[in-house]
Scaffold this motif. Structure first.
Motif, PDB file in Angstrom:
ATOM      1  N   ALA A 220     -37.284 -58.423 -13.680  1.00  0.00           N
ATOM      2  CA  ALA A 220     -36.508 -57.931 -12.538  1.00  0.00           C
ATOM      3  C   ALA A 220     -35.073 -58.434 -12.594  1.00  0.00           C
ATOM      4  O   ALA A 220     -34.127 -57.682 -12.318  1.00  0.00           O
ATOM      5  CB  ALA A 220     -37.184 -58.360 -11.231  1.00  0.00           C
ATOM      6  N   LEU A 221     -34.894 -59.698 -12.963  1.00  0.00           N
ATOM      7  CA  LEU A 221     -33.545 -60.255 -13.024  1.00  0.00           C
ATOM      8  C   LEU A 221     -32.743 -59.644 -14.171  1.00  0.00           C
ATOM      9  O   LEU A 221     -31.546 -59.369 -14.028  1.00  0.00           O
ATOM     10  CB  LEU A 221     -33.601 -61.774 -13.175  1.00  0.00           C
ATOM     11  N   ARG A 222     -33.388 -59.435 -15.304  1.00  0.00           N
ATOM     12  CA  ARG A 222     -32.679 -58.813 -16.427  1.00  0.00           C
ATOM     13  C   ARG A 222     -32.277 -57.378 -16.098  1.00  0.00           C
ATOM     14  O   ARG A 222     -31.195 -56.916 -16.468  1.00  0.00           O
ATOM     15  CB  ARG A 222     -33.560 -58.832 -17.681  1.00  0.00           C
ATOM     16  N   THR A 223     -33.143 -56.677 -15.390  1.00  0.00           N
ATOM     17  CA  THR A 223     -32.916 -55.268 -15.098  1.00  0.00           C
ATOM     18  C   THR A 223     -31.933 -55.062 -13.953  1.00  0.00           C
ATOM     19  O   THR A 223     -31.081 -54.169 -14.011  1.00  0.00           O
ATOM     20  CB  THR A 223     -34.255 -54.584 -14.748  1.00  0.00           C
ATOM     21  N   LEU A 224     -32.036 -55.895 -12.923  1.00  0.00           N
ATOM     22  CA  LEU A 224     -31.269 -55.676 -11.691  1.00  0.00           C
ATOM     23  C   LEU A 224     -30.179 -56.721 -11.477  1.00  0.00           C
ATOM     24  O   LEU A 224     -29.538 -56.733 -10.421  1.00  0.00           O
ATOM     25  CB  LEU A 224     -32.217 -55.688 -10.480  1.00  0.00           C
ATOM     26  N   GLY A 225     -29.952 -57.588 -12.463  1.00  0.00           N
ATOM     27  CA  GLY A 225     -28.985 -58.668 -12.292  1.00  0.00           C
ATOM     28  C   GLY A 225     -27.569 -58.205 -12.019  1.00  0.00           C
ATOM     29  O   GLY A 225     -26.747 -58.970 -11.508  1.00  0.00           O
ATOM     30  N   GLY A 226     -27.268 -56.953 -12.321  1.00  0.00           N
ATOM     31  CA  GLY A 226     -25.940 -56.423 -12.022  1.00  0.00           C
ATOM     32  C   GLY A 226     -25.721 -56.174 -10.547  1.00  0.00           C
ATOM     33  O   GLY A 226     -24.579 -56.020 -10.098  1.00  0.00           O
ATOM     34  N   ASN A 227     -26.804 -56.099  -9.785  1.00  0.00           N
ATOM     35  CA  ASN A 227     -26.726 -55.934  -8.327  1.00  0.00           C
ATOM     36  C   ASN A 227     -27.583 -57.033  -7.718  1.00  0.00           C
ATOM     37  O   ASN A 227     -28.786 -56.871  -7.530  1.00  0.00           O
ATOM     38  CB  ASN A 227     -27.227 -54.553  -7.919  1.00  0.00           C
ATOM     39  N   LEU A 228     -26.974 -58.166  -7.434  1.00  0.00           N
ATOM     40  CA  LEU A 228     -27.722 -59.374  -7.095  1.00  0.00           C
ATOM     41  C   LEU A 228     -28.537 -59.218  -5.812  1.00  0.00           C
ATOM     42  O   LEU A 228     -29.675 -59.680  -5.742  1.00  0.00           O
ATOM     43  CB  LEU A 228     -26.750 -60.560  -6.986  1.00  0.00           C
ATOM     44  N   GLN A 229     -27.963 -58.571  -4.799  1.00  0.00           N
ATOM     45  CA  GLN A 229     -28.717 -58.406  -3.551  1.00  0.00           C
ATOM     46  C   GLN A 229     -29.916 -57.495  -3.758  1.00  0.00           C
ATOM     47  O   GLN A 229     -31.007 -57.745  -3.225  1.00  0.00           O
ATOM     48  CB  GLN A 229     -27.820 -57.844  -2.450  1.00  0.00           C
ATOM     49  N   LEU A 230     -29.745 -56.450  -4.533  1.00  0.00           N
ATOM     50  CA  LEU A 230     -30.873 -55.569  -4.846  1.00  0.00           C
ATOM     51  C   LEU A 230     -31.958 -56.343  -5.584  1.00  0.00           C
ATOM     52  O   LEU A 230     -33.158 -56.169  -5.312  1.00  0.00           O
ATOM     53  CB  LEU A 230     -30.396 -54.392  -5.694  1.00  0.00           C
ATOM     54  N   ALA A 231     -31.565 -57.209  -6.513  1.00  0.00           N
ATOM     55  CA  ALA A 231     -32.535 -58.017  -7.257  1.00  0.00           C
ATOM     56  C   ALA A 231     -33.312 -58.938  -6.315  1.00  0.00           C
ATOM     57  O   ALA A 231     -34.545 -59.066  -6.422  1.00  0.00           O
ATOM     58  CB  ALA A 231     -31.834 -58.827  -8.337  1.00  0.00           C
ATOM     59  N   ALA A 232     -32.605 -59.592  -5.397  1.00  0.00           N
ATOM     60  CA  ALA A 232     -33.263 -60.500  -4.452  1.00  0.00           C
ATOM     61  C   ALA A 232     -34.258 -59.749  -3.567  1.00  0.00           C
ATOM     62  O   ALA A 232     -35.401 -60.177  -3.377  1.00  0.00           O
ATOM     63  CB  ALA A 232     -32.217 -61.217  -3.604  1.00  0.00           C
ATOM     64  N   ASP A 233     -33.817 -58.623  -3.027  1.00  0.00           N
ATOM     65  CA  ASP A 233     -34.702 -57.828  -2.162  1.00  0.00           C
ATOM     66  C   ASP A 233     -35.900 -57.295  -2.940  1.00  0.00           C
ATOM     67  O   ASP A 233     -37.016 -57.228  -2.411  1.00  0.00           O
ATOM     68  CB  ASP A 233     -33.917 -56.665  -1.549  1.00  0.00           C
ATOM     69  N   HIS A 234     -35.678 -56.926  -4.186  1.00  0.00           N
ATOM     70  CA  HIS A 234     -36.760 -56.395  -5.017  1.00  0.00           C
ATOM     71  C   HIS A 234     -37.814 -57.463  -5.289  1.00  0.00           C
ATOM     72  O   HIS A 234     -39.032 -57.168  -5.258  1.00  0.00           O
ATOM     73  CB  HIS A 234     -36.190 -55.867  -6.333  1.00  0.00           C
ATOM     74  N   LEU A 235     -37.390 -58.695  -5.548  1.00  0.00           N
ATOM     75  CA  LEU A 235     -38.347 -59.776  -5.780  1.00  0.00           C
ATOM     76  C   LEU A 235     -39.218 -60.005  -4.543  1.00  0.00           C
ATOM     77  O   LEU A 235     -40.442 -60.196  -4.660  1.00  0.00           O
ATOM     78  CB  LEU A 235     -37.613 -61.057  -6.165  1.00  0.00           C
ATOM     79  N   VAL A 236     -38.609 -59.988  -3.375  1.00  0.00           N
ATOM     80  CA  VAL A 236     -39.381 -60.146  -2.142  1.00  0.00           C
ATOM     81  C   VAL A 236     -40.363 -58.996  -1.978  1.00  0.00           C
ATOM     82  O   VAL A 236     -41.529 -59.191  -1.603  1.00  0.00           O
ATOM     83  CB  VAL A 236     -38.436 -60.246  -0.927  1.00  0.00           C
TER      84      VAL A 236
END
Length: 274
Positions: A220-236
C-alpha cells in the motif's frame, strides 16, 4: 524549515468495526518534526483518558524542550545521547502523570497506554516506544519494522515457544508486558536512526498490524506513497475490511528533503514556536 519544506505528514484514525469508541490518540506536527501515537487500555473510558493525557502532555512538553538551548546545541553537535535523554525524561514524566491520575481515581484505576513517538532532527529520527504500537520505515523497496513489541507474544517468539506462523493466530496478541502509566516508573525503549529523502515512516497502533500483514502494508505504501493522506486512509480501511476488531490509527511521515541542522536552522524553529 522542517514544517513546510522537508516533512509531509498524514494522520488517520478510526474506532474500527467492533469497538464503540476510539481509545487511540494521535498527534503530529511537521513544524516540530514530531509524531506521537498512543493506544489506551482500561475499563470504561479510562483507556481514552490515558492515551489522551499522554499524547497531550508529551506534545506540550516536547514543544518546550525542542526549543530549548540544550536540545538546540545537542542537535547541532550530533549529540544523540543528550537528545535521547531529553526524550526519555519527558516520556518518564508523562508516565508518572498517567500513573498519578489513575491512582487518584477508582474510575481510572489500572489504566495505561502504549506509546510510540518519533522526533525528526538533523537528518535523524529518535524513536521512543512502550508496548506494542509500532514504527516502520519504507526505504526504496525495503520495508522494515524498527521497533520491537513489548508483548507476551513477542517474548514467546523470542524464546522459540511459538513460530511466526503460530503467532498469527495466537490469542495473546493484545497482552503487553510494558505500558505507560501502569507503574510509577516505566522502561522506555529509545533509539535513533538515520533518515533520507524519499523515506516513508509509519507509526501505527496494533489495530493495523493485527489485521493487515506487513507485506500488504508495504504494498500500500509503495503504491499510494505519492498521496500520503490517501495511503493513510487506505491502511485504516484495509484493517476494517479485514475485521476491524480494534481501534486503528496511522501516522505517515514522508521525508521530502534534507533537514540538516545548519547554523540558523534552530533559530528559525524557535521563531516559529514563539
Amino acid at each position: 524549515m522542517i514544517a513546510e519544506n522537508c516533512l509531509e505528514i498524514a494522520v488517520s484514525t478510526d474506532p474500527g468495526v467492533i469497538r464503540s469508541h476510539n481509545e487511540d490518540s494521535v498527534f503530529a506536527d511537521a513544524r516540530l518534526g514530531l509524531a506521537i501515537l498512543a493506544d489506551g487500555m482500561g475499563g470504561y473510558n479510562a483507556g481514552e483518558v490515558a492515551s489522551g493525557m499522554a499524547t497531550t502532555r508529551l506534545a506540550a512538553d516536547l514543544e518546550r524542550v525542542i526549543s530549548s538551548t540544550a536540545l538546540q546545541s545537542a542537535c547541532r553537535e550530533g549529540d544523540t545521547a543528550t537528545i535521547e535523554r531529553h526524550l526519555l525524561n519527558e516520556v518518564s514524566a508523562a508516565n508518572f502523570a498517567v500513573f498519578h491520575a489513575a491512582a487518584g481515581s477508582s474510575r481510572y484505576a489500572g489504566m495505561g497506554t502504549t506509546l510510540v513517538l518519533a522526533w525528526f532532527h538533523n537528518n535523524r529520527m529518535t524513536v521512543a516506544h512502550v508496548g506494542d504500537s509500532r514504527l516502520y520505515r519504507l526505504r526504496d523497496e525495503e520495508f522494515a519494522l524498527l521497533t520491537r513489541d513489548h508483548s507476551l507474544l513477542q517474548e514467546q517468539l523470542d524464546s522459540g515457544m511459538i513460530t511466526p506462523e503460530e503467532a498469527r493466530y495466537s490469542g495473546n496478541k493484545n497482552l503487553v508486558t510494558r505500558a505507560l502509566g501502569v507503574d510509577p516508573v516505566v522502561d522506555v525503549e529509545i533509539a535513533s536512526f538515520d533518515v533520507s529523502p524519499g523515506d516513508i515512516v509509519l507509526l501505527c497502533s496494533d489495530g493495523l498490524n493485527d489485521m493487515v500483514e506487513d507485506e500488504e502494508i508495504a504494498l500500500a505504501l509503495r503504491t499510494l506513497g505519492g498521496n500520503l493522506q490517501l495511503a493513510a486512509d487506505h491502511l485504516v480501511q484495509l484493517a476494517n475490511d479485514n475485521g476491524g476488531r480494534d481501534n486503528v490509527s496511522v501516522i505517515l511521515i514522508k521525508v521530502r528533503d534534507d533537514f540538516a541542522a545548519g547554523r540558523n536552522w534552530w533559530q528559525r524553529v524557535r521563531d516559529m514556536l514563539k
